[in-house]
Design an enzyme around this catalytic site. Structure first.
Site, mmCIF file in Angstrom:
data_model
loop_
_atom_site.group_PDB
_atom_site.id
_atom_site.type_symbol
_atom_site.label_atom_id
_atom_site.label_comp_id
_atom_site.label_asym_id
_atom_site.label_seq_id
_atom_site.Cartn_x
_atom_site.Cartn_y
_atom_site.Cartn_z
ATOM 1 N N LYS A 1 0.847 -1.199 0.000
ATOM 2 C CA LYS A 1 0.000 0.000 0.000
ATOM 3 C C LYS A 1 0.880 1.245 0.000
ATOM 4 C CE LYS A 1 -3.097 2.605 3.078
ATOM 5 N NZ LYS A 1 -3.733 2.624 4.412
ATOM 6 N N GLU B 1 -9.418 3.838 1.988
ATOM 7 C CA GLU B 1 -8.924 3.855 0.604
ATOM 8 C C GLU B 1 -7.837 2.826 0.344
ATOM 9 O OE1 GLU B 1 -5.657 5.250 2.626
ATOM 10 O OE2 GLU B 1 -7.741 5.845 2.944
ATOM 11 N N ARG C 1 -7.558 -0.351 1.036
ATOM 12 C CA ARG C 1 -8.044 -1.619 0.492
ATOM 13 C C ARG C 1 -8.506 -1.463 -0.960
ATOM 14 N NH1 ARG C 1 -12.330 -1.869 5.240
ATOM 15 N NH2 ARG C 1 -10.546 -0.787 6.156
ATOM 16 N N LYS D 1 -10.217 13.227 7.777
ATOM 17 C CA LYS D 1 -9.722 12.899 9.110
ATOM 18 C C LYS D 1 -9.644 14.161 9.969
ATOM 19 C CE LYS D 1 -6.517 9.202 7.665
ATOM 20 N NZ LYS D 1 -6.993 8.077 8.499
ATOM 21 N N ASP E 1 1.592 6.455 5.752
ATOM 22 C CA ASP E 1 0.580 5.546 5.210
ATOM 23 C C ASP E 1 1.059 4.812 3.973
ATOM 24 O OD1 ASP E 1 -1.851 4.415 5.797
ATOM 25 O OD2 ASP E 1 -3.015 5.798 4.573
#
Length: 467
Positions: free
Chosen positions: A234, A318, A320, A246, A257
């Site tokens: 990812k 997002e 996944r 957020k 991330d």
């Protein structure tokens, strides 16, 4: 993307004048002390040294100079037992007092090198680290590649999103591949739609920096009929949450991330550097989840590469979505093993905390091998179930799936179940939901980006290659 001399520079050639380090356990301290001169035992008793794991005792000679160091350990073959020494011992040269087994030598070298890591791209280090003579029996090439891979993860994760966007992350993987003769291509922007990666495009289209997919292939020596391994990571270089924005507290660490992508890239580097006889493919979707007029919206329905439709229950789920297209492509190759890495859910952190990645797998043998390597290497994972009855939580009235579950239960499990829909039954697949971050300093593991499960995953691929 290493902006400092690798910590391996703090491992030096043997030096007889270096200060010896004795690793002792609490249980073995009395026996060890009994074999030493009486004044040393008196000194240890006076200073209260009990060989508690992580504790140190500096031993002077008759002239008051440093004659030796005692290190309290639980397991001398745990690299983290050694990781605190370079930054706490006085600057100078050290060596292991006695040649031990190869596992201890490699653990000491690895832990020492990782204890010398500092992210210095924007700030100079405060002090120099102590140096260790390469322990006899340590595999220098193996330790070196592990240190480089772990530092690569730390570097990438620590770099702010301003300097590490989708383009830079994809290029970091392609640059690494060029070192080993790998073939890379990077699909950018509208090319993702042209080649049927619609969810990667949908998630990243709102950002000023175009989404892209790093697609790297490499074949090891003698791997014409070797096992096929696909790594997926990812690569969300910053996650605002999209239109389901957020709060500031939740956005603060979102430069990390892309930690899953960093792990997949680093693991590919390990495989290539070791020359394993495998056919390797690396897929890293690289995006920024941003807000603009063309951002994807709650309750939009996206068609995935596999053909399944997904209703967007939350734009902040997002990861996944970009992974499902990459997993569908990985699965289409019918590989022997698919491994994906992702900073996917807060639910995994609530369940297991920041230090323990959640492992999901549809194959018991793969899961057990990863867990066993984790225990042996001090690189732990914890398996959570792909509990099939929870799949109904992802039901949608208008699409094949929702990208989030109804209710607040089992968030990491339902996320893994979502990903499983894009992997064929019987295909060996493991998913690591990890934090990729140390929230506080620990020996050998400074606060900031961290590799988790990387050494365990590499050992698994080594096993596969050997078979």
């Amino acid at each position: 993307m290493t902006d400092f001399p690798l910590p391996l520079a703090h491992l030096t050639e043997p030096d007889p004048s270096a200060v010896p380090i004795h690793a002792v356990t609490a249980e073995g301290l009395a026996a060890w002390t009994a074999g030493q001169p009486a004044p040393l035992g008196a000194w240890l008793a006076a200073t209260g040294f009990t060989a508690r794991p992580g504790s140190q005792a500096l031993v002077p000679d008759a002239e008051g100079k440093l004659a030796g160091v005692l290190l309290g350990v639980e397991r001398p073959d745990d690299p983290w037992a050694w990781g605190g020494l370079p930054g706490t011992l006085p600057e100078g040269a050290y060596r292991l007092a006695a040649d031990g087994e190869a596992a201890v030598a490699e653990a000491a070298a690895l832990g020492w090198a990782l204890g010398c890591y500092a992210f210095t791209r924007y700030k100079a280090p405060k002090r120099a680290f102590a140096r260790l003579a390469w322990p006899a029996g340590a595999g220098r090439a193996r330790v070196g590649r592990l240190v480089e891979a772990i530092c690569r993860v730390r570097d990438l994760v620590n770099t702010p999103a301003e300097d590490l966007g989708p383009e830079q992350l994809a290029e970091a993987g392609a640059e690494l591949g060029r070192r080993y003769g790998a073939t890379s291509r990077i699909l950018v922007g509208e090319a993702l739609l042209a080649e049927n990666y619609p969810t990667i495009h949908a998630v990243g289209r709102a950002a000023a920096r175009a989404p892209r997919l790093l697609d790297l292939t490499w074949r090891g020596p003698g791997a014409e009929d070797g096992p096929q391994v696909v790594l997926v990571g990812k690569g969300v270089c910053f996650d605002s949450g999209g239109l389901d924005l957020k709060p500031s507290s939740g956005m603060l660490l979102m430069k990390k991330d892309m930690g899953g992508g960093a792990h997949a890239i680093a693991l590919a580097g390990l495989v290539m550097d070791a020359g394993l006889p495998v056919r390797l493919r690396l897929l890293v979707p690289c995006v920024e989840n941003a807000v603009s007029g063309n951002a994807f919206r709650p309750l939009d329905v996206l068609r995935t590469r596999k053909g399944l439709t997904v209703e967007v229950g939350n734009t902040d789920a997002e990861g996944r979505l970009i992974l499902c297209d990459a997993l569908a492509e990985a699965d289409a190759m019918a590989p022997d093993l698919i491994l994906d890495f992702a900073t996917l859910t807060g639910a995994a952190r609530v369940a297991l905390g920041p230090e323990l990645p959640a492992l999901f797998s549809n194959d018991d043998a793969t899961a057990e091998a990863l867990l066993a390597h984790g225990r042996r290497l001090g690189d732990p994972l914890w398996r959570l179930p792909l509990h099939q009855p929870y799949l109904k939580m992802l039901d949608s009235r208008v699409a094949d799936l929702n990208n989030v579950s109804s209710g607040g239960f089992a968030g990491s499990v339902t996320a893994a179940l979502f990903l499983e829909q894009f992997v064929s039954a019987g295909r060996a697949w493991a998913h690591l939901d990890l934090f990729a971050w140390n929230p506080e300093d620990r020996p050998g593991r400074p606060k900031g980006g961290e590799a988790m499960g990387l050494r365990s995953a590499f050992a698994l691929i080594e096993d596969l290659a050997a078979r």
